[in-house]
Design a protein around this motif. Structure first.
Motif, short mmCIF file in Angstrom:
data_model
loop_
_atom_site.label_atom_id
_atom_site.label_comp_id
_atom_site.label_asym_id
_atom_site.label_seq_id
_atom_site.Cartn_x
_atom_site.Cartn_y
_atom_site.Cartn_z
N THR A 103 0.86 -1.18 0.00
CA THR A 103 0.00 0.00 0.00
C THR A 103 0.89 1.23 0.00
O THR A 103 2.06 1.15 0.39
CB THR A 103 -0.92 0.02 1.23
N SER A 104 0.38 2.34 -0.44
CA SER A 104 1.16 3.58 -0.44
C SER A 104 1.10 4.22 0.94
O SER A 104 0.03 4.31 1.55
CB SER A 104 0.62 4.56 -1.49
N THR A 105 2.26 4.66 1.44
CA THR A 105 2.31 5.28 2.76
C THR A 105 2.93 6.67 2.67
O THR A 105 3.55 7.03 1.67
CB THR A 105 3.14 4.43 3.74
N TYR A 106 2.77 7.42 3.74
CA TYR A 106 3.37 8.75 3.87
C TYR A 106 4.31 8.75 5.07
O TYR A 106 4.42 7.77 5.79
CB TYR A 106 2.27 9.81 4.03
N GLY A 107 4.95 9.88 5.29
CA GLY A 107 5.90 9.94 6.38
C GLY A 107 5.28 9.68 7.74
O GLY A 107 5.92 9.13 8.63
N THR A 108 4.02 10.08 7.90
CA THR A 108 3.37 9.93 9.20
C THR A 108 2.54 8.65 9.31
O THR A 108 1.90 8.43 10.34
CB THR A 108 2.45 11.14 9.46
N SER A 109 2.54 7.83 8.29
CA SER A 109 1.75 6.58 8.33
C SER A 109 2.34 5.62 9.36
O SER A 109 3.55 5.45 9.44
CB SER A 109 1.74 5.91 6.96
N ASP A 110 1.48 5.00 10.14
CA ASP A 110 1.93 3.98 11.09
C ASP A 110 0.96 2.81 11.03
O ASP A 110 -0.03 2.76 11.76
CB ASP A 110 2.01 4.54 12.51
N ASN A 111 1.24 1.88 10.13
CA ASN A 111 0.40 0.68 9.96
C ASN A 111 1.07 -0.55 10.56
O ASN A 111 0.75 -1.68 10.19
CB ASN A 111 0.13 0.45 8.47
N ARG A 112 2.00 -0.33 11.49
CA ARG A 112 2.69 -1.46 12.10
C ARG A 112 1.70 -2.39 12.80
O ARG A 112 0.76 -1.93 13.45
CB ARG A 112 3.70 -0.97 13.14
N ASN A 113 1.92 -3.68 12.66
CA ASN A 113 1.16 -4.65 13.46
C ASN A 113 1.99 -5.91 13.63
O ASN A 113 2.59 -6.39 12.68
CB ASN A 113 -0.20 -4.96 12.83
N ILE A 114 2.08 -6.38 14.86
CA ILE A 114 2.80 -7.62 15.17
C ILE A 114 1.89 -8.50 16.02
O ILE A 114 1.37 -8.06 17.05
CB ILE A 114 4.10 -7.33 15.95
N THR A 115 1.68 -9.72 15.56
CA THR A 115 0.94 -10.72 16.34
C THR A 115 1.96 -11.58 17.08
O THR A 115 2.93 -12.04 16.48
CB THR A 115 0.07 -11.60 15.43
N VAL A 116 1.73 -11.79 18.36
CA VAL A 116 2.68 -12.54 19.20
C VAL A 116 2.04 -13.81 19.73
O VAL A 116 0.91 -13.79 20.25
CB VAL A 116 3.17 -11.66 20.37
N PHE A 117 2.78 -14.91 19.59
CA PHE A 117 2.41 -16.19 20.20
C PHE A 117 3.48 -16.55 21.23
O PHE A 117 4.68 -16.43 20.96
CB PHE A 117 2.35 -17.30 19.14
N VAL A 118 3.05 -16.95 22.40
CA VAL A 118 3.97 -17.40 23.45
C VAL A 118 3.65 -18.85 23.78
O VAL A 118 2.52 -19.18 24.17
CB VAL A 118 3.84 -16.52 24.72
N ARG A 119 4.65 -19.71 23.57
CA ARG A 119 4.48 -21.15 23.78
C ARG A 119 3.23 -21.66 23.05
O ARG A 119 2.36 -22.32 23.63
CB ARG A 119 4.43 -21.48 25.28
N ASN A 120 3.15 -21.30 21.78
CA ASN A 120 2.10 -21.72 20.84
C ASN A 120 0.76 -21.03 21.05
O ASN A 120 -0.16 -21.21 20.25
CB ASN A 120 1.87 -23.24 20.91
N MET A 121 0.62 -20.25 22.10
CA MET A 121 -0.66 -19.62 22.42
C MET A 121 -0.69 -18.18 21.92
O MET A 121 0.25 -17.41 22.12
CB MET A 121 -0.91 -19.64 23.93
N PHE A 122 -1.81 -17.83 21.28
CA PHE A 122 -2.01 -16.45 20.83
C PHE A 122 -2.11 -15.52 22.05
O PHE A 122 -2.84 -15.80 23.00
CB PHE A 122 -3.29 -16.36 20.00
#
Length: 440
Positions: A103-122
């Protein structure tokens, strides 16, 4: 056995495809097979994540395809453009997958997303701080046995392990982008095209990233978006930067010469240009500052009588005439605002007392207190111009008419009305018309 009964407004939540997608996302890493609707043949979590695949038994093309499909399952809003693996390191055992969003972004765009699993669990789908702050165009999934969930199990604790994984992800992202730049040229071009502005700011956060993108990213100029090498090539190894509005007075001479001027008020354009010259040579010339103007306009000596004549004919209170020589010779003069003076007036304005915190404003005023002088703008007079030469030898009313024409013409080229500079575009047009009528 647990049976859930849904009221009518929520029955769509029981749609098989929706439940399957949710199970694939939230239970995708569980070692226990999950079946849906009595389908005992293929569990919904049958597809392992890319980092658990035996990569010796799968082709690179298939691995790339499955990585993109896996990423799409966790990316809420955008299609993944490419993926970057996160491998365990000596500092951290975490593993996972990152991707660049298509997707096109700008300097102020913040579309970060991280999904974390700990010991196989969401645990959470929004641990965005694991990504560097500049990576507003990146998503990912991370699996770790060392992260510690909070008591609510909706977040992870920001401890030493968390910080180690932050560093691990930062390194994986830099290395991954470098690999794409060298091995996947078409994909790299797509990244640059979609995230050019965001990468301008990102590059300032890491020298390795800067060197990777320095020659490819484009900055906004008066001649369109250009790479820094292209700008230097057209400007004798210099980068001219305007710190006023686009199309302002100081760009006039460069528009005439078809020389690009970087828009210094646009996101990251000025600091990116400065960092480039620090690493690879060249000179940044900030137009509208005393040091920048001295590079562009070499002051010429003329008699005190000629100086006084030009000052009285062309300048208004708060403006100063400076004789010079520059190209093109058919451009008689240029009006350049003193940007330091403008900054001082703006910072010392009482209006800012209600809009900026006292601490920040005090620091700014310490800086502007050092700015000396009361000249709002400079008229640089081109002594090589036939019009200026004619002005100096003409006498009487005709001389004033020529001066009115020159001044009005210069103000109209700037296209701005500015009371602080003593420039009024409407008045300039009227004066220009009147002078032409008298001459014809």
């Amino acid at each position: 056995r647990v049976v859930l009964h849904l009221s009518k407004p929520f029955q769509e939540l029981a749609e098989a495809f929706l439940v399957e997608k949710l199970l694939q996302r939230y239970c995708g890493l569980l070692p226990v097979p999950i079946y849906l609707n009595n389908n005992r043949e293929v569990p919904v979590n049958d597809e392992p994540p890319p980092w658990r695949l035996d990569q010796s038994a799968i082709s690179p093309i298939q691995l790339k395809k499955r990585s993109l499909e896996f990423a799409q399952g966790f990316e809420n809003y955008f299609k993944p453009l490419c993926t970057i693996p996160v491998h365990p390191t000596e500092e951290s055992e975490a593993k996972g997958l990152l991707w660049v969003q298509d997707t096109s972004t700008y300097g102020t765009s913040d579309n970060r997303n991280i999904t974390v699993f700990v010991r196989n669990m969401f645990i959470s789908s929004d641990v965005r701080e694991l990504l560097p702050i500049w990576a507003g165009f990146v998503g990912g999934v991370i699996e770790s046995d060392e992260l510690t969930p909070t008591a609510s199990r909706e977040e992870v604790q920001k401890d030493d392990i968390y910080e180690k994984i932050q560093r691990q992800i930062n390194e994986a992202l830099i290395d991954g982008l470098a690999k794409i730049a060298s091995e996947e040229i078409n994909t790299w071009r797509s990244i640059l095209k979609r995230h050019n502005e965001a990468l301008l700011g990102a590059a300032l956060c890491d020298n390795r990233l800067f060197k990777m993108v320095a020659d490819d990213l484009k900055v906004p100029t008066s001649e369109g978006d250009l790479t820094v090498p292209a700008i230097k090539g057209r400007s004798q190894n210099k980068i001219y930067v305007s710190i006023g509005e686009e199309g302002d007075y100081e760009e006039v001479i460069f528009r005439a010469l078809m020389t690009p001027v970087v828009s210094g008020i646009r996101y990251a354009a000025l600091p990116f240009s400065q960092r480039y010259t620090e690493l690879f040579g060249g000179l940044v010339v900030k137009l509208g500052t005393k040091s920048g103007n001295a590079v562009v306009f070499k002051r010429e000596k003329i008699s005190s009588e000629e100086q006084e004549k030009l000052q009285s004919l062309l300048a208004q209170p708060g403006q100063q005439v400076i004789p010079s020589r520059f190209q093109p010779s058919h451009l008689p003069m240029v009006l350049i605002p003193d940007r330091d003076y403008q900054l001082k007036k703006r910072i010392e304005s009482e209006e800012l007392d209600h809009r900026i915190s006292t601490g920040v404003l005090s620091l700014a005023r310490i800086y502007t207190k050092k700015i000396q002088g009361e000249t709002a703008a400079y008229f640089y007079i081109n002594l090589d111009s036939p019009l200026i030469q004619r002005l100096l030898v003409t006498e009487g009313e005709a001389q004033q008419q020529i001066a009115n024409l020159l001044r009005s013409f210069t103000l109209m080229m700037g296209r701005h009305h500015d009371e602080e500079l003593g420039t009024d575009l409407s008045e300039a047009l009227a004066t220009f018309s009147e002078a032409v009528l008298q001459l014809i």
